[in-house]
Design an enzyme around this catalytic site. Structure first.
Site, short mmCIF file in Angstrom:
data_model
loop_
_atom_site.label_atom_id
_atom_site.label_comp_id
_atom_site.label_asym_id
_atom_site.label_seq_id
_atom_site.Cartn_x
_atom_site.Cartn_y
_atom_site.Cartn_z
N LYS A 104 8.98 -3.61 1.85
CA LYS A 104 7.96 -3.34 1.41
C LYS A 104 7.47 -3.63 -0.10
O LYS A 104 8.57 -2.69 -0.77
CB LYS A 104 6.99 -2.19 2.24
CG LYS A 104 6.60 -1.29 1.92
CD LYS A 104 6.54 -0.30 2.79
CE LYS A 104 4.87 1.18 1.97
NZ LYS A 104 5.43 2.23 2.54
N ASP B 244 1.38 4.45 -4.08
CA ASP B 244 0.45 4.46 -2.65
C ASP B 244 -0.14 5.81 -2.68
O ASP B 244 0.76 6.60 -2.86
CB ASP B 244 1.63 4.93 -1.69
CG ASP B 244 1.55 5.40 -0.35
OD1 ASP B 244 0.02 5.40 -0.73
OD2 ASP B 244 1.80 5.33 0.75
N LYS C 86 -3.00 11.62 -0.69
CA LYS C 86 -1.82 12.16 -0.31
C LYS C 86 -2.79 13.51 -1.19
O LYS C 86 -3.39 13.17 -2.18
CB LYS C 86 -0.83 11.53 -1.27
CG LYS C 86 -0.29 10.68 -0.33
CD LYS C 86 0.88 9.74 -0.28
CE LYS C 86 1.76 8.81 0.03
NZ LYS C 86 2.51 9.29 0.91
N ASP D 153 7.29 3.57 -3.40
CA ASP D 153 6.89 2.56 -2.95
C ASP D 153 7.03 1.23 -2.28
O ASP D 153 6.75 0.76 -0.98
CB ASP D 153 5.65 3.08 -2.15
CG ASP D 153 5.90 3.68 -1.00
OD1 ASP D 153 6.24 3.49 -0.14
OD2 ASP D 153 4.73 3.22 -0.23
N ASP E 284 -2.96 6.06 4.68
CA ASP E 284 -1.48 6.45 4.50
C ASP E 284 -0.86 5.28 5.32
O ASP E 284 0.90 5.28 4.94
CB ASP E 284 -1.04 7.23 4.41
CG ASP E 284 -0.38 8.00 2.58
OD1 ASP E 284 0.05 7.18 2.80
OD2 ASP E 284 0.51 9.57 3.08
N GLU F 298 0.40 2.54 5.46
CA GLU F 298 0.01 1.59 4.84
C GLU F 298 1.12 0.19 4.86
O GLU F 298 0.96 -0.70 5.06
CB GLU F 298 -0.71 1.49 3.29
CG GLU F 298 0.08 1.96 2.54
CD GLU F 298 1.86 2.94 2.20
OE1 GLU F 298 0.99 3.51 3.20
OE2 GLU F 298 2.16 2.40 1.56
N ARG G 89 3.48 0.04 7.11
CA ARG G 89 3.15 -0.80 8.28
C ARG G 89 2.41 -2.33 8.57
O ARG G 89 2.38 -3.27 9.20
CB ARG G 89 3.38 -0.51 9.20
CG ARG G 89 2.41 0.69 9.63
CD ARG G 89 2.48 1.99 10.84
NE ARG G 89 3.18 2.98 9.91
CZ ARG G 89 3.27 3.89 11.00
NH1 ARG G 89 3.12 4.30 11.45
NH2 ARG G 89 4.20 5.15 9.98
#
Ligand code: BES
Ligand code: MN
Ligand code: ZN
Length: 496
Positions: free
Chosen positions: A262, A267, A274, A285, A344, A346, A348
């Site tokens: 990933k 993010d 967030k 991230d 959020d 994201e 996956r």
């Protein structure tokens, strides 16, 4: 830090700093020799309580009589019966930090003399090398070290012995991979963009013979139907990349081991934005991408005799007029539909298409994805373990074993079908969140639907890829675990 070997005696080694360990049993081995050469100086210091007693404590002595070394650094090893791999690793890292603080340009490491519970001599030497380089790390990409800051230790020698040089060579290769991952994770998100990650991969491919790179840009991803990945990517001006590093160390045609990372370079959460506090931490991230790229670096340096693929889905998750939104239904590359409940979640989304692409194009023997996927994983395991999720017990065993051996530990969470119903929705094949209970597992359930037919495991590194203090930094995890796993699959350390 360069590693060398020497067969000079402990008292005669010309080094800036001798590094020795002291267990609760008292002065032994090299320390006993130095004690004798210094007319009992160490015995006196030990009796007066001036030598370290607890594991990880250090004492630095200057100008010890009777030895050629300029300094003697003693690190406490604690109780011998508690000195397992994890404790040893911590002690070496403490010694490595003190070594740098001591301003020694050279060192000589006697720590591998130590008996470590359940570990052989090769392991002890290799891990000492990895931990010394780890402890020498200082972030310098966007901040000049102060003029009076201690410089990096240039070289560390080890006592000559059978296969010592080989262990040190392997240690240096792994440490370079770990450092690569830390460097990338620590970089700010305005520098470390998807394009930047692609550039680094390209440079690595030029540097290492046998390492190839392939970069997919957005037009290609869109035409392949990678709509889940593109949905996330479309909110950002920093355009996405799918990065593939291939190591062809095995026979051509042999199915590779594949890692999928990933790479969310920042993010914000997207439209499901967030909270502002600590949002800056979301630069890491891309820890899964960093681990994938770092592990590929180690694989290339070790010249592993197997085929390995490292795939990185690199995007930025931003709120924007083109950003995807809660309520959207998106058709992923494998044809399955996803209802977005939270932008959020994201990671996956992008991994879904990266896993489909990997399964379709790379014919992997096994696929392991690495992702800073859920805050719930930090709640469950804290910062000490990465979470392994897979339905394949054998693969779980491989990854748990690799984590144990490399002191880059993993712990299994169940991926039972019972959890799957939490991501069901009337409007699509699945939704992208599963509610509060077992948030890490429902993320794993989501990914499982894109790894159909692959021998696959998901590793959530949300807690392990980053350390909060001492100083705040990427950890380079789980490069150590991944490399150990791949070496094991290649036949073990003796075969490489
Ligand atoms: N990157 C985060 C996960 C994360 C959070 C990693 C904190 C490290 C520390 C991920 O993209 C995310 O935001 N996950 C959400 C999922 C939720 C919306 C289902 C989370 O964990 O809150
Ligand atoms: Mn997120
Ligand atoms: Zn994320």
């Amino acid at each position: 830090m360069q590693f060398t070997t020497t067969d000079s005696s402990v008292t005669e080694i010309a080094t800036d700093c001798l590094i020795a360990g002291l267990a609760d049993a008292g002065l032994a081995g090299a320390l006993a020799d130095i004690d004798q050469a210094s007319d009992g100086l160490l015995t006196r210091l030990h009796e007066s309580g001036d030598l370290p007693r607890k594991a990880g404590q250090t004492v630095l002595l200057h100008s010890v009589p009777g030895i050629s070394a300029g300094r003697l650094l003693i690190v406490g090893l604690g109780k011998a019966e508690k000195l397992d791999g994890v404790a040893f690793d911590k002690a070496v890292k403490a010694a490595g930090k003190a070594l740098r603080q001591s301003r020694a340009a050279s060192g000589h490491c006697l720590l591998a003399e130590t008996e470590v519970i359940d570990r052989g001599r090769d392991w002890t030497i290799r891990q000492a090398g990895i931990a010394l380089i780890y402890a020498d790390y200082i972030y310098a990409a966007t901040k000049q070290p102060k003029d009076d800051a201690p410089p990096a230790t240039e070289s560390v020698s080890f006592p000559t012995g059978e296969s010592v040089e080989e262990q040190l060579r392997q240690a240096a290769a792994i440490a370079a991979g770990v450092k690569r991952a830390r460097d990338l994770a620590d970089l700010p998100p305005n520098i470390c963009t998807p394009a930047y990650l692609a550039d680094i991969a390209g440079k690595m491919a030029v540097e290492h013979d046998g390492l190839d790179v392939e970069i997919l840009e957005e037009d290609e991803m869109r035409s392949l139907g990678m709509n889940a990945l593109m949905a996330v990517a479309d909110g950002s001006a920093n355009r996405p990349r799918l990065i593939r590093l291939s190591w062809k160390g095995g026979r051509s045609g042999d199915a590779p081991l594949a890692m999928v990372g990933k790479g969310v370079t920042f993010d914000t959460g997207g439209i499901s934005i967030k909270p502002r506090d600590l949002m800056e931490q979301m630069k890491f991230d891309m820890g899964g991408a960093a681990a994938t790229i770092g592990a590929m670096e180690a694989v290339a340096r070790l010249r592993l005799p197997i085929n390995v693929e490292g795939v990185v889905a690199a995007v930025e998750n931003m709120p924007d007029g083109r950003a995807y939104r809660p309520g959207d239904v998106i058709t992923a590359m494998n044809g399955k539909t996803i209802e977005v409940h939270n932008t959020d979640a994201e990671g996956r989304m992008i991994l879904a298409d990266a896993l489909t692409w990997t399964g379709k194009n790379l014919n992997p023997d096994t696929t392991v994805d690495l992702a800073t996927l859920t805050g719930a994983c930090v709640v469950a395991l804290g910062h000490h373990a990465s979470a392994v999720m897979t339905q394949d017990d054998e693969l779980a065993g491989e990854l748990l074993g690799a984590g144990q051996r490399s002191v880059d530990r993993t712990w299994r969470l169940p991926l039972w079908d019972d959890y799957q119903e939490q991501i069901e929705t009337p409007f699509a094949d699945m939704k992208n969140v599963g509610g509060m209970p077992a948030g890490s597992i429902t993320a794993g359930c989501f990914l499982s639907r894109f790894a159909d037919g692959q021998r696959w495991a998901h590793v959530d590194i949300a807690g392990s890829a980053w350390q909060w203090g001492k100083p705040e930094s990427g950890t380079g995890r789980p490069v150590g675990m991944l490399v150990d796993w791949m070496v094991d699959r290649a036949g073990g350390w003796d075969k490489i």
